[in-house]
Design a protein around this motif. Structure first.
Motif, PDB file in Angstrom:
ATOM      1  N   UNK A 102      -3.005  60.805  72.963  1.00 47.38           N
ATOM      2  CA  UNK A 102      -2.243  59.772  72.266  1.00 47.38           C
ATOM      3  C   UNK A 102      -0.830  60.288  71.993  1.00 47.38           C
ATOM      4  N   UNK A 103       0.154  59.431  72.214  1.00 45.38           N
ATOM      5  CA  UNK A 103       1.557  59.785  71.968  1.00 45.38           C
ATOM      6  C   UNK A 103       2.267  58.599  71.325  1.00 45.38           C
ATOM      7  N   UNK A 162       0.578  69.932  71.099  1.00 44.34           N
ATOM      8  CA  UNK A 162      -0.528  68.984  71.056  1.00 44.34           C
ATOM      9  C   UNK A 162      -1.522  69.373  69.965  1.00 44.34           C
ATOM     10  N   UNK A 163      -1.894  68.412  69.150  1.00 45.67           N
ATOM     11  CA  UNK A 163      -2.864  68.628  68.077  1.00 45.67           C
ATOM     12  C   UNK A 163      -4.268  68.356  68.592  1.00 45.67           C
ATOM     13  N   UNK A 164      -5.223  69.111  68.059  1.00 46.26           N
ATOM     14  CA  UNK A 164      -6.609  68.964  68.474  1.00 46.26           C
ATOM     15  C   UNK A 164      -7.495  69.487  67.350  1.00 46.26           C
ATOM     16  N   UNK A 165      -8.741  69.005  67.279  1.00 49.78           N
ATOM     17  CA  UNK A 165      -9.677  69.468  66.257  1.00 49.78           C
ATOM     18  C   UNK A 165     -10.250  70.830  66.598  1.00 49.78           C
ATOM     19  N   UNK A 202      -2.661  64.349  61.743  1.00 47.74           N
ATOM     20  CA  UNK A 202      -2.246  64.315  63.153  1.00 47.74           C
ATOM     21  C   UNK A 202      -1.219  63.206  63.347  1.00 47.74           C
ATOM     22  N   UNK A 203      -1.545  62.037  62.791  1.00 40.64           N
ATOM     23  CA  UNK A 203      -0.704  60.877  63.034  1.00 40.64           C
ATOM     24  C   UNK A 203       0.632  60.980  62.314  1.00 40.64           C
ATOM     25  N   UNK A 231       1.759  65.099  71.041  1.00 43.44           N
ATOM     26  CA  UNK A 231       0.573  64.310  71.305  1.00 43.44           C
ATOM     27  C   UNK A 231      -0.641  64.816  70.560  1.00 43.44           C
ATOM     28  N   UNK A 232      -1.702  64.033  70.648  1.00 36.67           N
ATOM     29  CA  UNK A 232      -2.977  64.354  70.019  1.00 36.67           C
ATOM     30  C   UNK A 232      -4.072  64.113  71.048  1.00 36.67           C
TER      31      UNK A 232
END
Length: 324
Positions: free
Chosen positions: A164-165, A184-187, A222-223, A233-234
């Motif tokens: 997502x961007x 990029x963000x991630x869990x 994240x958002x 992005x995520x």
């Protein structure tokens, strides 16, 4: 009846997720959201979920270990992290709702048990399984070859991931080269993290820049980082990305992939400790829900029709082992 404080808390929570832009008019806007393309009267975000139920099937209940059957409850772990439409808090900021809980409730119904949900951090879901505290986990868990060493799986949804961007980014992700040098963000501890780390290594091996991987505690973080430009992005579960894109109107999906990588469709599954004696009961219950139509109704309610499976599988091929 909602107090003014409750309403304001709910509104603040929804605003943080960016979903109010998709709500309708009047009081209904407080407790419902209608993503673009969603069929029906909108998704109920209130604490009174009016969940779908199904009748007990004696033949399925007989598959349960005697201790679980006598206890009368199915002790289940779910993620405490807010991640709509998977598992998140209702507008009262307390009640757990989402597609994972709806499916787990139906499984418990078919087995003649009452679900007892325990919301914990991602890593503690597996700690709870290992210790025998939980009979199972319904929390967007992907089947992987590594996890199959310790756990049994009964599949109930396709596993797709998405990038997502910000809207209008002009960015498309088709492979590792497209995330080179990106923030990029991630869990943490997730399947998508493993894939992103692997892509970063592939880029570095090819002489390109790796990925600047960022971690945040909550989905809303994240958002906020995405909107402020702190990340590019995520990478998250496709249901969560699709839900946010449709309801917030400020972002876009720039890439979608199977959670098991190239050449294999990933699967989301009910997860239980290996050889616990529960996986056959879970599979039988999920197949029953598919056949009686309640499974399809739940997926449609949350706009996840495209993630349906035709049948439940026990321990199918999963995401390959991590290369050292």
């Amino acid at each position: 009846m909602k107090t003014r404080r409750t309403v304001l808390t709910a509104l603040a929570s929804l605003t943080a997720l960016g979903v109010l832009t998709a709500c309708g008019q009047g009081d209904a806007a407080i407790d419902t959201v209608k993503p673009e393309g969603h069929q029906g009267g909108g998704i109920n975000l209130g604490p009174d979920q009016k969940r779908l139920h199904t009748a007990k099937v004696d033949a399925l209940a007989a598959k349960l270990p005697e201790a679980v059957r006598k206890r009368g409850t199915l002790i289940l772990g779910v993620s405490a992290k807010s991640n709509p439409p998977l598992t998140f808090r209702a507008t009262d900021d307390t009640t757990l709702i989402g597609v994972e809980l709806d499916i787990a409730t139906l499984v418990a119904d078919a087995l003649g048990l009452k679900p007892d949900f325990n919301a914990v951090s991602w890593e503690n879901l597996f700690v709870g399984l290992d210790s025998g505290k939980y009979d199972g986990v319904f929390s967007n868990v992907t089947v992987t070859e590594e996890r199959k060493d310790k756990y049994d799986f009964a599949t109930y949804r396709r596993d797709d991931l998405a990038f997502e961007a910000k809207k209008g980014s002009g960015w498309t992700v088709k492979g590792p080269q497209d995330v080179s040098g990106k923030r990029i963000a991630v869990g943490t501890g997730t399947n998508q993290e493993k894939i992103l780390v692997d892509w970063s290594r592939q880029n570095e091996a090819a002489g390109r820049k790796g990925v600047d991987i960022k971690y945040y505690d909550n989905t809303t973080d994240y958002y906020l980082a995405l909107q402020s430009g702190r990340i590019d992005g995520y990478l998250g579960p496709n249901p969560s990305v699709a839900y946010h894109v449709a309801t917030a109107g400020q972002t876009e999906t720039v890439g979608k992939f199977s959670g098991a990588g190239v050449g294999l469709q990933g699967k989301i599954a009910a997860t239980t400790k290996k050889d616990s004696g529960l996986v056959a009961a879970y599979q039988g219950a999920i197949d029953h829900l598919i056949q009686n139509g309640t499974y399809a109704q739940v997926l449609k309610r949350w706009g996840l029709d495209n993630e349906a499976v035709e049948k439940s599988e026990i321990n199918p091929p999963g995401l390959p082992r991590t290369k050292n």
